[in-house]
Enzyme design. Structure first.
Site, mmCIF file in Angstrom:
data_model
loop_
_atom_site.group_PDB
_atom_site.id
_atom_site.type_symbol
_atom_site.label_atom_id
_atom_site.label_comp_id
_atom_site.label_asym_id
_atom_site.label_seq_id
_atom_site.Cartn_x
_atom_site.Cartn_y
_atom_site.Cartn_z
ATOM 1 N N HIS A 201 -15.307 -31.363 -40.326
ATOM 2 C CA HIS A 201 -15.028 -32.566 -40.747
ATOM 3 C C HIS A 201 -14.887 -33.543 -39.545
ATOM 4 C CE1 HIS A 201 -17.129 -30.712 -43.936
ATOM 5 N NE2 HIS A 201 -16.933 -31.421 -45.593
ATOM 6 N N ALA A 242 -15.724 -36.917 -53.523
ATOM 7 C CA ALA A 242 -16.243 -36.085 -52.877
ATOM 8 C C ALA A 242 -16.174 -35.964 -50.967
ATOM 9 C CB ALA A 242 -16.972 -34.718 -53.292
ATOM 10 N N HIS A 243 -16.422 -35.772 -50.248
ATOM 11 C CA HIS A 243 -16.489 -36.310 -48.155
ATOM 12 C C HIS A 243 -18.055 -36.577 -48.732
ATOM 13 C CE1 HIS A 243 -19.054 -32.187 -47.759
ATOM 14 N NE2 HIS A 243 -19.275 -32.015 -48.938
ATOM 15 N N ASN A 244 -18.484 -38.121 -47.990
ATOM 16 C CA ASN A 244 -18.923 -38.715 -47.868
ATOM 17 C C ASN A 244 -19.614 -39.599 -49.050
ATOM 18 O OD1 ASN A 244 -19.672 -36.566 -45.758
ATOM 19 N ND2 ASN A 244 -20.929 -37.903 -44.661
#
Lengths: 352, 352, 352
Positions: A201, A242-244
């Site tokens: 990541h 969460a991511h993004n």
């Protein structure tokens, strides 16, 4: 706190005053819970009948409220009593907060390349890594860990025990409460031959100006590019982003909300407590999701939804009422079936 | 990051190349969000139409993708563009992570009987209690607290602010993110005479090899024996695993999942975000629970369920569609009832 | 642990004994998972058939249980085997807990005006601010941050990484697990001109005696007055209690529960895992909410509810069974409609 009626009149400048209270005012409480010595207030007409019964010594009331105070009680009238209460609370708060000392606490561990502004405050036992930049009037509470290359603007406030992984960017006036974790690894794996292989990541987290994030909430960094929280968005405790994920401006994410990866929220989106949004979705401006709602598809701007999976709120409300009558509906259908069967049986003989 | 097209071709060894991009490549972004200077990629055919529109300077594409690049843009073709992207991210990540220094930070407080391997790293302000054992190449981030008799294997990674209560066992390559709490007292009380009396919890937590646990998640220790997370299982942020739970190997527990006490999960179980599982249940290998699902009974291996309480997913999907038509169904039944009543009334005269 | 059968007979004083086991007893496990050398127990008749199959070396059984032990196995009979097990666990636990040293760790940072009792223990890296008071036999674990004017009674136990914001009051025997945050700013904003303006929160949090709060749970302070948790209430991990909530005595709030602002719970309320309660509600004494339940209206004392929004549990249970038959109900109604339509068509000719 300890004020006289006179103090309050000076601080709050009411439109009108009725009655006199001799006691010092030492607390604030709801109409119902207030006792002698307390200040109370009417902020919602639905509690109007509680005014006469309240034991509060001083009440903040709407200016046309038709009431006269009982003995030794003062009524202060305002165009907006909630606003007056807010002003009072802010004054009191200033007496409760001890401003943290400017400068770096001697116990903090600061990397050689970190740049901490002279007008910033860094608390005991902080760990600040390489190439971090901290702006003026920013306060980093005790026990914060700030990873490499993080940039904190002006007047940022980290309460104790905040963790920033690497490369986080916090704009001016961001507030993070204790236990917040920003920039941890996104939850992403490639499953090969039955093994979940961790995906790198390399992205980061950006918190725009005036974002506030409640205790123990988590925002993961992007796989690449950014996870971003828009200016003025307020996030409650124990929320997962969460991511993004991209959250727009001035959104409200209430406690225990979860947003899965790569979802994008417009501006002024409201997710009530424990609501969840699946990954890779788009929610338009002004979308509202009721508490515990579960969003599994894109929502147009202005949509107001409820339930899991979420339905338009009108449909959900109708459904939730009818749901209680479903057992009865089964009985009604059975009854109809029997009627028809009886008719069928009888129909042969023409006796219907 | 800052790479040329030539750098990328060397790093990733594409099957084929089309076009030339002159700009340095400084970011990675989705097809839609990419701007000039970015690398992008097609990982899902559903986004194929975005390839032509993307402003990315260099794209990673499937090897048979029928497209030719616009001016000053390069297409690199791969058998598996996601894999190529993964390799790129891993290379970039290595440049972003600063390897923590080997050895014990002078501020850490280490019990006399603790054994920290010479090739381990212990960060600032860590507290390591009696009889702890820490293996080689294990990194304990700043502010971690490790209780008595915990054993950490090789290449374990604790990020900052992790707490391990006593007797935890972490096998090789376990990763715990910031704010994780392992081994806290299980939530168990005996109610006697209206008082909830705390039950002693003499068990422990075992995390098998390659387990990863996200920020602020909690795993309670067993009343006796063990709470155990199987090898290769990946747990997201803010997840709750109660006392005496046994999670199998290679499971995925997504953010905000909760598992109540003494439940046992097989291998490759997937619990999507905010799902919950009641106590004392058995979920077989490969069980999948959709987001926000609530499992209240045992599930056979391979079961895929959704809803609260959870139903087989086919049934749940049908139900969730029909649910919207329930108000209409009530009207239809009412209509049928009226028809029949009318017939009944008319039936006497034989006019049906 | 390592006991002989003789040790256990002395510790637990069984009503009767059958059989002899020669091995040292080194663990405790369920009937099913126990292996040679383990102690096991029967606490629920539903597992009675497992007694004969268990490999445990020593079993704690109800006094009239009709069984005789296999070779080299001892049965100890009790009026209440669970109680005997509890006594054993407590004895073992005492051998596992290392009592923290009395006094203040030299690394702790203590404000000049803080009063820490001589018989209290303050761990490494604690930060204790102005005018805090800490009572006798209270243990503050490593890395705790205690804000100005907090008052901790006798025998309080803060595990590591606990944060108390200003003015928190913790009565005797309160236990807070790692990562707990008490007294953070309530989630309250006034939206003016599209901007969410933060409201001052001048209240505090009061935790009455014998409250226990699990890892990473959060309790926000009141806007004014108090957020209060009643005596003997036990809160699990990752629970959210918002500003101005009043929780009664001896309640049980299971993991990941959320309670929105200003809601009041009576005594002995049980909220099962992941349940949520909306704001400004009243739940009477003894209310029980099933796991994942969502309460959106006041509930009378003794109400037992399930579902979102919550229904009386009997109604919910009926509904959850019938729900699976809703697709069939649609088909049945369609069938009835066709029948009637056929009759209608045929009715003209009198052929019914």
């Amino acid at each position: 706190m300890r004020y006289t009626q006179e103090d309050l009149e000076k601080m709050l400048a009411p439109r009108a005053v009725a009655g006199v209270c001799s006691e010092p005012l030492t607390g604030i409480a709801s109409l119902e819970l207030a006792k002698r010595g307390d200040i109370s207030f009417l902020h919602n007409q639905r509690y109007a009948t509680q005014v006469a019964k309240s034991r509060a010594s001083l009440l903040l009331l709407p200016e046309n409220f038709p009431a006269s105070p009982p003995p030794d009680t003062a009524y202060l009238f305002f165009a907006n009593p909630s606003l007056a209460l807010g002003i009072l609370c802010e004054i009191v708060e200033k007496t409760l907060e001890i401003p943290p000392p400017i400068g770096i606490h001697p116990t903090a561990v600061i990397a050689r390349t970190a740049e901490v502004h002279d007008a910033a405050s860094v608390g005991p036992f902080c760990v600040i890594e390489e190439n971090v930049k901290i702006g003026p009037h920013t306060v980093v509470g005790a026990h914060c860990c700030i990873g490499p290359r993080c940039v904190l603007g002006k007047c940022v406030r980290l309460h104790s025990h905040v963790t920033l992984y690497r490369d986080c960017e916090l704009a001016d006036r961001v507030i993070l409460h204790s236990g917040v974790v920003i920039g941890s690894d996104g939850y992403g794996y490639a499953t090969e031959g039955g093994v979940h292989k961790k995906l790198a990541h390399i992205g980061r987290v950006v918190l725009e100006k005036d974002v506030e994030i409640g205790a123990n909430s988590c925002i993961d960094r992007a796989r690449f590019a950014e996870t971003r929280i828009g200016a003025g968005t307020k996030i409650d405790n124990l929320v997962q982003v969460a991511h993004n994920v991209i959250v727009g401006e001035n959104c409200l994410l209430v406690a225990q909300v979860g947003i899965a990866g790569s979802t994008q929220l417009g501006n002024y989106v409201v997710l009530a407590g424990q609501a969840g949004v699946s990954g890779h979705l788009r929610l338009g401006d002004g979308v509202q999701v009721a508490a515990q709602g579960g969003v599994a598809e894109d929502l147009d701007a202005g949509a107001v939804v409820r339930g899991t999976p979420a339905m338009p709120i009108g449909m959900a409300n109708r459904y939730f009422v009818l749901r209680k009558h479903v057992p009865e509906l089964f009985r009604r259908v059975e009854h109809v079936e029997k009627k028809i069967a009886a008719k069928d049986a009888g129909g042969v003989s023409g006796a219907f």
